[in-house]
Motif scaffolding. Structure first.
Motif, PDB file in Angstrom:
ATOM      1  N   ILE A   1       0.842  -1.208   0.000  1.00  0.00           N
ATOM      2  CA  ILE A   1       0.000   0.000   0.000  1.00  0.00           C
ATOM      3  C   ILE A   1       0.875   1.255   0.000  1.00  0.00           C
ATOM      4  CG2 ILE A   1      -1.642   1.352   1.398  1.00  0.00           C
ATOM      5  CD1 ILE A   1      -2.802  -1.433   2.302  1.00  0.00           C
ATOM      6  N   LEU A   2       1.916   1.252   0.843  1.00  0.00           N
ATOM      7  CA  LEU A   2       2.801   2.424   0.906  1.00  0.00           C
ATOM      8  C   LEU A   2       3.524   2.625  -0.436  1.00  0.00           C
ATOM      9  CD1 LEU A   2       4.166   1.869   4.529  1.00  0.00           C
ATOM     10  CD2 LEU A   2       2.487   3.609   3.796  1.00  0.00           C
ATOM     11  N   ASP A   3       3.921   1.526  -1.072  1.00  0.00           N
ATOM     12  CA  ASP A   3       4.534   1.627  -2.412  1.00  0.00           C
ATOM     13  C   ASP A   3       3.605   2.356  -3.381  1.00  0.00           C
ATOM     14  OD1 ASP A   3       6.692   0.140  -1.563  1.00  0.00           O
ATOM     15  OD2 ASP A   3       6.010  -1.758  -2.471  1.00  0.00           O
ATOM     16  N   ARG A   4       2.307   2.070  -3.253  1.00  0.00           N
ATOM     17  CA  ARG A   4       1.339   2.660  -4.182  1.00  0.00           C
ATOM     18  C   ARG A   4       0.965   4.095  -3.820  1.00  0.00           C
ATOM     19  NH1 ARG A   4       1.969  -2.284  -4.296  1.00  0.00           N
ATOM     20  NH2 ARG A   4       1.525  -3.570  -6.121  1.00  0.00           N
ATOM     21  N   VAL A   5       1.324   4.510  -2.609  1.00  0.00           N
ATOM     22  CA  VAL A   5       1.123   5.915  -2.212  1.00  0.00           C
ATOM     23  C   VAL A   5       2.211   6.796  -2.837  1.00  0.00           C
ATOM     24  CG1 VAL A   5       1.341   7.491  -0.229  1.00  0.00           C
ATOM     25  CG2 VAL A   5      -0.127   5.452  -0.057  1.00  0.00           C
ATOM     26  N   LEU A   6       3.418   6.233  -2.921  1.00  0.00           N
ATOM     27  CA  LEU A   6       4.590   7.020  -3.353  1.00  0.00           C
ATOM     28  C   LEU A   6       4.362   7.866  -4.607  1.00  0.00           C
ATOM     29  CD1 LEU A   6       7.640   4.644  -2.686  1.00  0.00           C
ATOM     30  CD2 LEU A   6       7.051   6.761  -1.480  1.00  0.00           C
TER      31      LEU A   6
END
Lengths: 229, 229
Positions: free
Chosen positions: A220-225
């Motif tokens: 999820i954090l990867d996709r926020v970047l």
């Protein structure tokens, strides 16, 4: 290179350094009287995993959590424990402006008892009726207030999950939504693993395999970047 | 003598050897749908302390417990986890005949939702009403069935605690009742200590000081002993 790979594997690439991330976790409890409440099966594991991984990746994390049995991760910027949806709302609004990313993993009660009894409700013969009133929709409020924030929501659905998740994504003005199909084994409440789909505003649906919640958190954090400027 | 005193102090006098003790603990959860439920603030600590001390004192302990975050004590004869009041009732009745002592420390929900929704109830505008129906009164059933059993109940009251506890003692045909005044600091739900009064059938009221739940457990077991033949 190898150092970056290892850092990545142990979740320590400081790719969220300098960012403030607001994460909500756990259930809320809506009291009927000093003893009884309405709640839900959220364990808080997904939200705490997000808070931990975001902290490891350098973010300044504000974790706002309903009652859970999990120790808050080490290194949080702020930990704010709450009980009810109204307390959750206040804490979220108080901390919204300073955040660049908001991930709402909490399972906030949609309704609360209309009346709170100061004394314990006595057992009585026959039935009983509880009147409920709607709680504020915190995610929708954030969707309306949002400026530069990246806003990520969760959906836990049993019926027509994709349709309901897409509706929620649009109605609440989210950047993307993480859909838990809680009818599947190894997904959702209480589990250490999760099976999620990520749904984007352009209609794209990304299906992730069953993963540890820690790895779902990193995904999820990867996709926020890419949303961060 | 000194050995007995030390054994006593560490709770190991085998004065309950050969006895089967049924103990209930924790809250129950009464589901509205796959996600939501009504529950209460019982932590299970008092019931688990009773189960542990009774085991240390040589009893064969059957612990029937609603959802808690406590590890079951080592050396239990049987551990039966349950969720709802109806599951608790079945487990208690199945194990009642073999017990010489029954201590009901669980906070069983008085009511459950009349209707269980197989799918998650969707959020809707306006309010909502939940109809509740009465759960069986397990303690009262046991009071009616009781043969040789010593029957001990708990009362957690906010209003007229002594009067309500005496009523409960008589109505449910208990041998004695342990009254928690949950309005006091350091008593009742979630706390590691408890402040209780023990009320007997002859009207005698014994006031105990604030003690660790472990010591309250031993005090209760001490008071069970004279009832055993």
């Amino acid at each position: 290179d190898i150092v970056n790979t290892v850092d990545r594997l142990i979740g320590k690439a400081p790719d969220l350094k300098g960012r403030t991330i607001l994460i909500t976790a756990g259930p809320t409890r809506e009291p009927l009287d000093p003893v009884r409440f309405i709640s839900n099966h959220s364990s808080g594991k997904m939200g705490y995993a997000l808070a931990r991984q975001a902290t490891l990746r350098g973010a300044q994390v504000v974790l706002i959590s309903g009652p859970t049995n999990i120790e808050p991760p080490v290194g949080l910027y702020k930990f704010i424990p709450v009980e009810t949806a109204l307390e959750m709302e206040k804490a979220v609004l108080d901390n919204f402006n300073q955040a660049q990313v908001v991930i709402k993993a909490a399972a906030v009660a949609d309704f609360r008892p209309k009346k709170y009894n100061l004394g314990k409700i006595k057992k009585q013969d026959g039935g009983m009726v509880i009147e409920l009133v709607k709680n504020p929709d915190i995610l929708q409020e954030l969707g309306q207030k949002k400026q530069q924030q990246v806003l990520v929501g969760f959906a836990a659905e049993t019926d027509e999950p994709e349709k309901n998740a897409v509706d929620k994504l649009k109605r609440k003005n989210l950047d993307f939504i993480v859909l838990n199909d809680i009818t599947q084994e190894g997904a959702g409440f209480g589990s250490d693993t999760n099976i999620v789909k990520i749904i984007y505003r352009d209609g794209r649906i990304e299906v992730l395999p069953r993963m540890l919640k820690r790895d779902v958190a990193d995904a999820i954090l990867d996709r926020v970047l890419p949303y961060l400027n």
